[in-house]
Design a protein around this motif. Structure first.
Motif, short mmCIF file in Angstrom:
data_model
loop_
_atom_site.label_atom_id
_atom_site.label_comp_id
_atom_site.label_asym_id
_atom_site.label_seq_id
_atom_site.Cartn_x
_atom_site.Cartn_y
_atom_site.Cartn_z
N PHE A 72 -23.23 -1.44 -48.05
CA PHE A 72 -24.24 -2.36 -48.59
C PHE A 72 -25.19 -1.65 -49.54
O PHE A 72 -25.54 -2.18 -50.60
N LEU A 73 -25.62 -0.45 -49.14
CA LEU A 73 -26.57 0.26 -49.98
C LEU A 73 -25.94 0.64 -51.31
O LEU A 73 -26.62 0.71 -52.32
N TYR A 74 -24.61 0.86 -51.31
CA TYR A 74 -23.95 1.16 -52.59
C TYR A 74 -24.02 -0.07 -53.52
O TYR A 74 -24.34 0.06 -54.69
N ILE A 75 -23.70 -1.24 -52.97
CA ILE A 75 -23.76 -2.47 -53.78
C ILE A 75 -25.17 -2.68 -54.31
O ILE A 75 -25.38 -2.99 -55.48
N LEU A 76 -26.15 -2.47 -53.43
CA LEU A 76 -27.55 -2.64 -53.81
C LEU A 76 -27.94 -1.63 -54.89
O LEU A 76 -28.62 -1.97 -55.87
N THR A 102 -30.23 7.61 -49.27
CA THR A 102 -30.04 7.00 -47.95
C THR A 102 -28.60 6.51 -47.80
O THR A 102 -27.99 6.64 -46.73
N GLY A 103 -28.03 5.94 -48.87
CA GLY A 103 -26.65 5.48 -48.83
C GLY A 103 -25.69 6.62 -48.55
O GLY A 103 -24.77 6.49 -47.74
N VAL A 164 -23.79 3.60 -65.17
CA VAL A 164 -22.37 3.46 -65.53
C VAL A 164 -21.50 3.89 -64.35
O VAL A 164 -20.59 3.17 -63.92
N LEU A 165 -21.82 5.04 -63.80
CA LEU A 165 -21.04 5.56 -62.67
C LEU A 165 -21.11 4.61 -61.47
O LEU A 165 -20.10 4.28 -60.86
N ALA A 166 -22.33 4.13 -61.17
CA ALA A 166 -22.52 3.24 -60.02
C ALA A 166 -21.71 1.96 -60.19
O ALA A 166 -21.08 1.49 -59.25
N LEU A 167 -21.71 1.41 -61.41
CA LEU A 167 -21.00 0.15 -61.65
C LEU A 167 -19.49 0.32 -61.59
O LEU A 167 -18.79 -0.53 -61.05
#
Lengths: 244, 56
Positions: A72-76, A102-103, A164-167
Motif C-alpha cells: 500500500f505504501l508503494y502505491i501511495l 517506511t515502505g 519516474v522510477l516509482a511509477l
C-alpha cells in the motif's frame, strides 16, 4: 468561492503543511500504540492454536500487516510522486520521499518474518517462487528510489527522477497481490478476501485486523514526522516559522 | 496456560519470537532515528533563528 479555493490549497505550502502535520501526529501515534497492545494481547493470548500449523501461525499477526503496508505504501508513494511531478507540488514529492523509507522497512519486515514463518511450515527459509521474488523486487524498487533520490543534488530533479522510477515500478504491486493465484507457489492464498468469505475464524481475524489498523496509524504518524524533517531540511521554512 | 508454555510456543519459540523481535526492533528503530533527526533539525533551526535575530 475564492475564499474556499484559497483554503483548499492552503496546505500545499510546505510551511503550512509543516504546522498541520505536527498537529496531526499525536492523533495517529496514540491510537496506534493502543491498537498495537490490543492486537498483540488478542493475537498472542486469546487467539486459539491453529489445527494445521500449531502455534507457528502466530507470525501472521506481524507478517500480513507488514506485507500489506509494503504494498500500500508503494502505491501511495507512487501516487504522491506523480502528483508532485504533474502539478509541481513540493509537499507531495516530499511525502513520496518520506513514504519510501517506511515502505522499505515494512517490505523488509515482510520478507524477514515470512522467512521465519516459512522455515517451520515450508521447511525452508526462502524459495524463488512468484510471491517471494516479486516482494524482493518491491524491496529493490524502494531501495532504488531512495538511492536515486539521494544521488541527485538538486531536490526537485531528484523528485522527478524518483517519480519516474516509482511509477514504472507500480506495475509490480498487482503482480505481488495476484501472484498466489496466477502461479503455483508454496505461499498460501489470501485469507482475507474481498469478494468471497474470509477463511479465518473471528478470534484470529480480529487481532489481525487490529494489527493492520495499528500499522496504518503508525505509518501515518512516522511519515508525517519524517515529512516535517524533510521540509525543514530543504529549508522551506522562514526563520520566524522555525519553531516547535 | 503457564508462562513456560507461553514462551515455548509449542516448539516454535525461535520463529514466533524471532518474527516479533525483528518487527519490534525495526519499528522501534525507525521511531528512535526519527526522534534524533527531529532533534537535529530543531537544533539547526535554533542556530538559524538566533543568527537571523542578530542580523535583523
Amino acid at each position: 468561492m475564492t475564499q474556499l479555493k484559497i483554503n483548499c490549497y492552503k496546505y500545499a505550502s510546505p510551511a503550512k503543511f509543516y504546522v498541520l502535520a505536527g498537529k496531526l501526529i499525536p492523533w495517529f501515534a496514540l491510537p496506534a500504540g493502543i491498537l498495537f497492545f490490543l492486537g498483540l494481547y488478542l493475537g498472542l493470548f486469546v487467539a486459539p492454536t491453529d489445527f494445521q500449523q500449531g502455534e507457528a501461525y502466530r507470525v501472521i499477526f506481524v507478517h500480513v500487516p507488514a506485507a500489506w503496508m509494503g504494498m500500500f505504501l508503494y502505491i501511495l508513494m507512487a501516487f504522491y510522486a506523480a502528483l508532485g511531478w504533474a502539478f509541481n507540488a513540493r509537499v507531495s514529492s516530499m511525502m513520496a520521499s518520506s513514504l519510501s523509507v517506511t515502505g522499505a522497512m515494512f517490505t523488509g519486515l515482510s520478507l524477514l518474518t515470512g522467512s521465519l514463518w516459512g522455515r517451520p511450515t515450508w521447511g525452508t527459509w526462502w524459495v524463488w517462487d512468484a510471491r517471494n521474488t516479486s516482494t524482493l523486487i518491491l524491496l529493490f524498487l524502494y531501495i532504488g528510489f531512495i538511492a536515486l533520490q539521494s544521488a541527485i543534488e538538486d531536490s526537485r530533479r531528484a523528485d522527478r527522477a524518483g517519480a519516474v522510477l516509482a511509477l514504472v515500478g507500480v506495475v509490480n504491486v498487482p503482480i505481488i497481490y495476484f501472484s498466489v493465484q496466477w502461479w503455483n507457489t508454496l505461499h498460501q492464498g489470501a485469507t482475507i478476501r474481498i469478494i468471497d468469505d474470509t477463511t479465518m475464524a473471528g478470534s484470529m481475524l480480529a487481532p489481525l485486523l487490529i494489527m493492520i489498523a495499528a500499522c496504518w496509524l503508525y505509518s501515518v504518524a512516522v511519515v508525517l514526522a519524517r515529512v516535517r524533517c524533510i521540509i525543514a531540511e530543504r529549508e522551506e521554512l522562514r526563520p520566524t516559522e522555525a519553531v516547535a | 496456560m503457564n508462562w513456560y508454555e507461553f514462551f515455548f510456543m509449542g516448539g516454535y519459540a525461535l520463529y514466533i519470537w524471532g518474527a516479533y523481535a525483528v518487527t519490534f526492533v525495526a519499528m522501534g528503530g525507525e521511531v528512535i532515528l526519527l526522534i534524533r533527526r527531529q532533534k537535529a533539525v530543531r537544533d539547526h533551526m535554533q542556530t538559524f533563528r538566533s543568527i537571523h535575530e542578530v542580523e535583523t
